[in-house]
Scaffold this active site. Structure first.
Site, PDB file in Angstrom:
ATOM      1  N   ASN A  47       0.816  -1.030   0.213  1.00 39.32           N
ATOM      2  CA  ASN A  47      -0.155   0.004   0.015  1.00 39.32           C
ATOM      3  C   ASN A  47       0.977   1.191  -0.189  1.00 39.32           C
ATOM      4  O   ASN A  47       1.759   1.531   0.865  1.00 39.32           O
ATOM      5  CB  ASN A  47      -0.912   0.023   1.350  1.00 39.32           C
ATOM      6  CG  ASN A  47      -1.730   1.156   1.270  1.00 39.32           C
ATOM      7  OD1 ASN A  47      -1.354   2.317   1.202  1.00 39.32           O
ATOM      8  ND2 ASN A  47      -2.994   0.809   1.550  1.00 39.32           N
ATOM      9  N   HIS A  90       1.308   6.155   1.667  1.00 46.42           N
ATOM     10  CA  HIS A  90       1.912   7.034   2.699  1.00 46.42           C
ATOM     11  C   HIS A  90       3.175   7.565   1.669  1.00 46.42           C
ATOM     12  O   HIS A  90       3.919   8.729   2.070  1.00 46.42           O
ATOM     13  CB  HIS A  90       2.400   6.640   3.943  1.00 46.42           C
ATOM     14  CG  HIS A  90       1.340   6.432   4.758  1.00 46.42           C
ATOM     15  ND1 HIS A  90       0.412   7.289   5.028  1.00 46.42           N
ATOM     16  CD2 HIS A  90       0.654   5.173   5.216  1.00 46.42           C
ATOM     17  CE1 HIS A  90      -0.719   7.104   5.663  1.00 46.42           C
ATOM     18  NE2 HIS A  90      -0.638   5.721   5.869  1.00 46.42           N
ATOM     19  N   HIS A 137      -5.248   3.776  -1.892  1.00 47.25           N
ATOM     20  CA  HIS A 137      -6.694   4.081  -1.275  1.00 47.25           C
ATOM     21  C   HIS A 137      -7.092   5.494  -2.015  1.00 47.25           C
ATOM     22  O   HIS A 137      -6.352   6.682  -1.282  1.00 47.25           O
ATOM     23  CB  HIS A 137      -6.893   3.979   0.023  1.00 47.25           C
ATOM     24  CG  HIS A 137      -7.987   4.439   0.724  1.00 47.25           C
ATOM     25  ND1 HIS A 137      -8.313   4.255   2.304  1.00 47.25           N
ATOM     26  CD2 HIS A 137      -9.090   4.613   0.318  1.00 47.25           C
ATOM     27  CE1 HIS A 137      -9.594   4.439   2.504  1.00 47.25           C
ATOM     28  NE2 HIS A 137     -10.242   4.827   1.446  1.00 47.25           N
ATOM     29  N   ARG A 157      -6.471  13.185   0.817  1.00 49.58           N
ATOM     30  CA  ARG A 157      -5.486  13.347   1.561  1.00 49.58           C
ATOM     31  C   ARG A 157      -4.178  12.974   1.300  1.00 49.58           C
ATOM     32  O   ARG A 157      -3.051  13.469   1.484  1.00 49.58           O
ATOM     33  CB  ARG A 157      -5.689  13.127   3.094  1.00 49.58           C
ATOM     34  CG  ARG A 157      -5.935  11.800   3.259  1.00 49.58           C
ATOM     35  CD  ARG A 157      -5.756  11.435   4.885  1.00 49.58           C
ATOM     36  NE  ARG A 157      -7.322  11.546   5.371  1.00 49.58           N
ATOM     37  CZ  ARG A 157      -7.641  11.020   6.404  1.00 49.58           C
ATOM     38  NH1 ARG A 157      -6.922  10.326   7.165  1.00 49.58           N
ATOM     39  NH2 ARG A 157      -9.138  11.311   6.687  1.00 49.58           N
ATOM     40  N   GLU A 159      -8.524   0.494  -3.369  1.00 50.16           N
ATOM     41  CA  GLU A 159      -9.079   0.529  -2.429  1.00 50.16           C
ATOM     42  C   GLU A 159      -9.899   1.971  -2.081  1.00 50.16           C
ATOM     43  O   GLU A 159      -9.622   2.852  -2.460  1.00 50.16           O
ATOM     44  CB  GLU A 159      -8.342   0.715  -1.018  1.00 50.16           C
ATOM     45  CG  GLU A 159      -8.836   0.378   0.124  1.00 50.16           C
ATOM     46  CD  GLU A 159      -7.891   0.506   1.412  1.00 50.16           C
ATOM     47  OE1 GLU A 159      -6.541   0.128   1.217  1.00 50.16           O
ATOM     48  OE2 GLU A 159      -8.055   0.930   2.410  1.00 50.16           O
ATOM     49  N   THR A 185      -8.235   3.731   8.256  1.00 46.95           N
ATOM     50  CA  THR A 185      -9.313   3.027   8.194  1.00 46.95           C
ATOM     51  C   THR A 185      -9.435   2.321   9.482  1.00 46.95           C
ATOM     52  O   THR A 185      -8.505   1.710  10.055  1.00 46.95           O
ATOM     53  CB  THR A 185      -9.411   1.810   7.215  1.00 46.95           C
ATOM     54  OG1 THR A 185      -8.926   2.343   5.976  1.00 46.95           O
ATOM     55  CG2 THR A 185     -10.565   1.342   6.909  1.00 46.95           C
TER      56      THR A 185
HETATM   57  N1  PXP Z   1      -5.776  -2.695   4.137  1.00 48.75           N
HETATM   58  C1  PXP Z   1      -6.833  -1.861   4.407  1.00 48.75           C
HETATM   59  C2  PXP Z   1      -8.253  -2.218   3.960  1.00 48.75           C
HETATM   60  C3  PXP Z   1      -6.428  -0.602   4.930  1.00 48.75           C
HETATM   61  O1  PXP Z   1      -7.370   0.443   4.899  1.00 48.75           O
HETATM   62  C4  PXP Z   1      -5.217  -0.378   5.025  1.00 48.75           C
HETATM   63  C5  PXP Z   1      -4.479   0.977   5.391  1.00 48.75           C
HETATM   64  O2  PXP Z   1      -4.715   1.891   4.388  1.00 48.75           O
HETATM   65  C6  PXP Z   1      -4.344  -1.313   4.878  1.00 48.75           C
HETATM   66  C7  PXP Z   1      -4.554  -2.558   4.466  1.00 48.75           C
HETATM   67  C8  PXP Z   1      -2.749  -1.145   5.064  1.00 48.75           C
HETATM   68  O3  PXP Z   1      -2.566  -1.021   6.356  1.00 48.75           O
HETATM   69  P1  PXP Z   1      -1.220  -0.730   7.116  1.00 48.75           P
HETATM   70  O4  PXP Z   1      -0.817   0.883   6.477  1.00 48.75           O
HETATM   71  O5  PXP Z   1      -1.293  -0.267   8.478  1.00 48.75           O
HETATM   72  O6  PXP Z   1      -0.028  -1.421   6.648  1.00 48.75           O
END
Ligand code: PXP
Length: 240
Positions: free
Chosen positions: A6, A9, A42, A48, A69, A100
């Site tokens: 993901n 960030h 996402h 943001r 997402e 989330t």
């Molecule tokens: N899965 C979903 C559905 C999420 O919303 C997120 C956070 O955006 C993640 C996985 C990844 O989570 P993390 O950033 O804590 O690894």
């Protein structure tokens, strides 16, 4: 079992200065070159982190799995119809949250998803994945909606500190994965997984397909470099 990174960030960091760097597309390339089977992003209502132009650029450049997402708003459904990701992961979204905070409230959303959301997404040919807490009733409802996949919310496990709570959360996740698999659902998982808690998780929970990890990887990458961080995590996941 495969790692999806993901990259939200990366965009958070880019937006901090309003310049073009670090570029999420370049980050996606480095992740894929170093063991990620695909990328998750996402697009939030408030934009943001990931912005609309990122969505189209990422869709064009990601070579592996594209996991989009989103919240099930009409606007996001329209974007999903345009980009046709491999996976569309539906999540709850509230404006005030930092991230989330939990799985979908399946009882509350069931009728709206059945009549408005799922039919539109089924037409796109995407794999629909619902982000749910490890709760048997919620998983049954996913089956009733006719989606192909779930993403188990691992946040309660990741945030647990007492050994007994960690064990309890792992057991809930294990039972949820067994049930989902027995119902023919693909079992993905994510949220709060990191370099310490991923191995016990994947050893305890069967039938896992995609593991989605963001924050821990991007923060680790600040010190170690994105390529090293992704390679290390991809190794952890492949060794199990
Ligand atoms: N899965 C979903 C559905 C999420 O919303 C997120 C956070 O955006 C993640 C996985 C990844 O989570 P993390 O950033 O804590 O690894």
């Amino acid at each position: 079992m495969e790692l999806l990174v993901n990259i939200d960030h990366i965009a958070t960091l880019r937006n901090a200065r309003g310049e073009g760097v670090p570029d999420p597309v370049e980050a996606a390339r480095i992740c894929e070159d170093n063991g990620a089977a695909g990328i998750v992003f996402h697009l939030r209502e408030d934009r943001r982190h990931i912005r609309d132009h990122d969505v189209y650029a990422l869709r064009e450049h990601i070579r592996g799995t594209v996991d989009f997402e989103m919240a099930a708003t009409d606007e996001m459904l329209g974007i999903c119809e345009k980009i046709r990701p491999h996976i569309c992961t539906l999540v709850p979204e509230s404006r005030q949250e930092l991230t989330t905070e939990g799985g979908l409230n399946m009882r509350m959303i069931f009728e709206d998803y059945r009549s408005r959301v799922i039919p539109r997404l089924l037409d796109t040919g995407t794999i629909i994945s619902l982000f749910v807490d490890p709760n048997p009733d919620d998983i049954q409802r996913c089956r009733e909606l006719g989606v192909q996949a779930i993403e188990l919310h691992t946040g309660m496990y990741a945030n647990a500190r007492k050994a007994s709570v960690v064990e309890h959360e792992l057991e809930r996740l294990r039972e949820a994965a067994e049930l989902a698999h027995s119902l023919g659902l693909i079992v993905n998982a994510g949220h709060g997984l990191n370099f310490t808690n991923t191995t016990p998780f994947i050893r305890a929970v069967p039938h896992l397909a995609d593991i989605s990890i963001g924050h821990a990887l991007v923060t680790h990458a600040v010190f170690h470099g994105l390529a090293t961080s992704v390679r290390t995590m991809a190794d952890i996941i492949s060794k199990g």
